[in-house]
Design a protein around this motif. Structure first.
Motif, short mmCIF file in Angstrom:
data_model
loop_
_atom_site.label_atom_id
_atom_site.label_comp_id
_atom_site.label_asym_id
_atom_site.label_seq_id
_atom_site.Cartn_x
_atom_site.Cartn_y
_atom_site.Cartn_z
N LEU A 38 -119.05 13.18 28.79
CA LEU A 38 -118.53 14.10 29.80
C LEU A 38 -119.33 15.40 29.86
CD1 LEU A 38 -114.66 13.70 29.35
CD2 LEU A 38 -116.10 12.75 31.16
N GLY A 39 -119.96 15.77 28.75
CA GLY A 39 -120.70 17.02 28.71
C GLY A 39 -121.76 17.14 29.78
N PRO A 40 -122.72 16.20 29.86
CA PRO A 40 -123.75 16.30 30.90
C PRO A 40 -123.20 16.17 32.31
CG PRO A 40 -123.94 14.24 29.68
CD PRO A 40 -122.97 15.09 28.93
N VAL A 41 -122.12 15.40 32.48
CA VAL A 41 -121.48 15.29 33.79
C VAL A 41 -120.97 16.67 34.23
CG1 VAL A 41 -119.52 14.33 35.06
CG2 VAL A 41 -120.89 12.87 33.55
N ALA A 42 -120.35 17.37 33.27
CA ALA A 42 -119.84 18.71 33.57
C ALA A 42 -120.97 19.65 33.94
CB ALA A 42 -119.07 19.25 32.36
N LEU A 43 -122.14 19.50 33.30
CA LEU A 43 -123.28 20.35 33.62
C LEU A 43 -123.75 20.11 35.05
CD1 LEU A 43 -125.38 20.12 30.32
CD2 LEU A 43 -124.01 22.06 31.12
N VAL A 44 -123.81 18.84 35.46
CA VAL A 44 -124.25 18.52 36.82
C VAL A 44 -123.27 19.07 37.85
CG1 VAL A 44 -124.73 16.66 38.46
CG2 VAL A 44 -125.49 16.45 36.09
N VAL A 45 -121.99 18.89 37.58
CA VAL A 45 -120.96 19.40 38.50
C VAL A 45 -121.03 20.93 38.58
CG1 VAL A 45 -118.49 19.59 38.93
CG2 VAL A 45 -119.45 17.42 38.17
N ALA A 46 -121.23 21.56 37.42
CA ALA A 46 -121.36 23.02 37.40
C ALA A 46 -122.57 23.47 38.20
CB ALA A 46 -121.46 23.52 35.96
N GLY A 47 -123.68 22.71 38.10
CA GLY A 47 -124.85 23.03 38.89
C GLY A 47 -124.58 22.91 40.38
N GLY A 48 -123.85 21.86 40.77
CA GLY A 48 -123.49 21.69 42.17
C GLY A 48 -122.61 22.81 42.68
N ILE A 49 -121.67 23.22 41.85
CA ILE A 49 -120.79 24.34 42.22
C ILE A 49 -121.61 25.61 42.41
CG2 ILE A 49 -118.95 25.85 41.37
CD1 ILE A 49 -117.74 23.37 40.02
N SER A 50 -122.57 25.83 41.50
CA SER A 50 -123.42 27.02 41.59
C SER A 50 -124.22 27.01 42.89
CB SER A 50 -124.36 27.08 40.39
OG SER A 50 -125.18 28.22 40.44
N VAL A 51 -124.81 25.88 43.24
CA VAL A 51 -125.62 25.78 44.46
C VAL A 51 -124.78 26.08 45.69
CG1 VAL A 51 -126.84 24.18 45.98
CG2 VAL A 51 -127.33 24.19 43.54
N LEU A 254 -130.78 20.21 31.57
CA LEU A 254 -130.03 19.98 30.34
C LEU A 254 -129.22 18.70 30.43
CD1 LEU A 254 -128.79 23.62 29.59
CD2 LEU A 254 -130.58 22.36 28.38
N ALA A 255 -128.64 18.45 31.60
CA ALA A 255 -127.85 17.24 31.79
C ALA A 255 -128.72 15.99 31.75
CB ALA A 255 -127.09 17.32 33.11
N LEU A 256 -129.90 16.05 32.39
CA LEU A 256 -130.77 14.87 32.47
C LEU A 256 -131.35 14.47 31.12
CD1 LEU A 256 -132.52 15.58 35.86
CD2 LEU A 256 -131.26 13.51 35.28
N ARG A 257 -131.25 15.34 30.13
CA ARG A 257 -131.69 14.96 28.79
C ARG A 257 -130.76 13.90 28.18
NH1 ARG A 257 -133.04 20.88 26.07
NH2 ARG A 257 -134.96 21.29 27.22
N ARG A 258 -129.51 13.86 28.64
CA ARG A 258 -128.53 12.95 28.05
C ARG A 258 -127.84 12.06 29.08
NH1 ARG A 258 -124.34 16.54 25.22
NH2 ARG A 258 -124.85 17.98 26.90
N LEU A 259 -128.27 12.15 30.34
CA LEU A 259 -127.58 11.43 31.41
C LEU A 259 -128.58 10.58 32.17
CD1 LEU A 259 -124.67 11.48 32.76
CD2 LEU A 259 -125.69 13.02 34.44
#
Length: 316
Positions: A38-51, A254-259
């Motif tokens: 769930l960690g990297p998924v949260a990072l991607v979602v957070a990135g989308g929210i930021s954009v 950071l997310a793509l390192r584990r996703l």
């Protein structure tokens, strides 16, 4: 790679993942497997929210500087940050290398310029939904599978529904700008991958951002003039650059390192929904039920196209 440098390298990886998803890694396993997944998924979602929230803030800035002025501020601030961090080398590159990075910069300028013209006329969620059709079309064309005609048809149904059967409820120019931004996004993806192969690390990205900023500078000055130099306007423009560029690129890398990149691409398909939420919360842009359903159809088509392309790769 520290978070600052990761901001330089994330964009080419993210862009390539949207068009041609390939495994970039695997979720960690073990006692904390669910949390690690769930960690990297949260990072991607957070990135989308930021954009998307950055884009919403950009809309509030348009009365001060205009759409072209906002694009100029965003590109200039992002280019400055990337050039200072990446410090790309200017020597040792061929004419073909420079041609590629210039084309990448032109695509970047077109994508940003057309998109901000769109959100100046139509709701943010609608604009992002139309824009995402560019990468979706690229994915469908690249896969060359009959099943992807189904996903293309589903996306087309969403677009027809979004336009009320004939775009009667949307500003025609705004819709055209959003579709143009989507076409530029598809070109941007292709040249992002080529630039990444020709330039080390993120040197090409930093140089392309500088090209885009230089191209838009006269346009922004012509529209906004001295308003671009107002301290509060410059501060908001810098905030948009950080929210829409530096921060999401860092989170995505950071997310793509584990996703797996395929999972990343599917998560990127949620951008229209995030944009609609940002438009509602910041800009009070409520969507009708048909518009919400249309966005859901385009999201479903994007996810389906990515999944079918991944399955094709696994079957080889």
């Amino acid at each position: 790679m520290n978070p600052v440098n990761s901001a330089c390298a994330a964009e080419p990886v993210a862009a390539a993942a949207v068009a041609v998803p390939e495994a970039a890694g695997a979720p960690q396993r073990g006692g904390n497997g669910r949390r690690a997944a769930l960690g990297p998924v949260a990072l991607v979602v957070a990135g989308g929210i930021s954009v998307q929230f950055g884009a919403a803030i950009a809309v509030t800035l348009m009365p001060r500087a205009g759409a072209a002025g906002v694009v100029t501020l965003r590109l200039a601030a992002a280019a400055l940050v990337l050039l200072l961090i990446c410090r790309p080398k200017l020597r040792g590159h061929s004419r073909a290398d420079w041609g590629t990075v210039v084309a990448f910069g032109i695509a970047m300028a077109g994508m940003n310029g057309l998109f901000y013209q769109a959100v100046d006329r139509i709701p943010l969620g609608v604009a992002v939904t139309l824009e995402v059709l560019g990468p979706l079309a690229l994915s469908v064309i690249a896969s060359r599978r009959l099943v992807n005609l189904l996903w293309a048809g589903l996306a087309l149904a969403g677009v027809v529904l979004l336009g009320g059967g004939g775009f009667d409820t949307l500003d025609p120019a705004g819709a055209a700008y959003a579709l143009g931004a989507g076409a530029c996004w598809a070109v941007y993806i292709l040249f992002s991958a080529r630039t990444g192969r020709r330039f080390p690390q993120a040197d090409g990205l930093a140089l392309a951002m500088a090209v885009a900023a230089v191209l838009f500078l006269p346009i922004g000055i012509a529209q906004a003039g001295g308003r671009l130099l107002v301290p509060s306007t410059m501060a908001l423009g810098a905030a948009v650059a950080v929210l829409s560029s530096v921060l999401p690129y860092t989170l995505e890398l950071l997310a793509l390192r584990r996703l797996p990149a395929s999972t990343f691409a599917i998560l990127m398909s949620l951008e229209p929904a995030i944009a609609a939420t940002a438009g509602l919360l910041i800009l009070s842009q409520a969507l009708s039920w048909p518009q919400a359903l249309a966005i859901a159809l385009v999201i479903g088509a994007s996810m389906g196209a990515v999944r079918s392309q991944v399955r094709r790769g696994e079957g080889r």
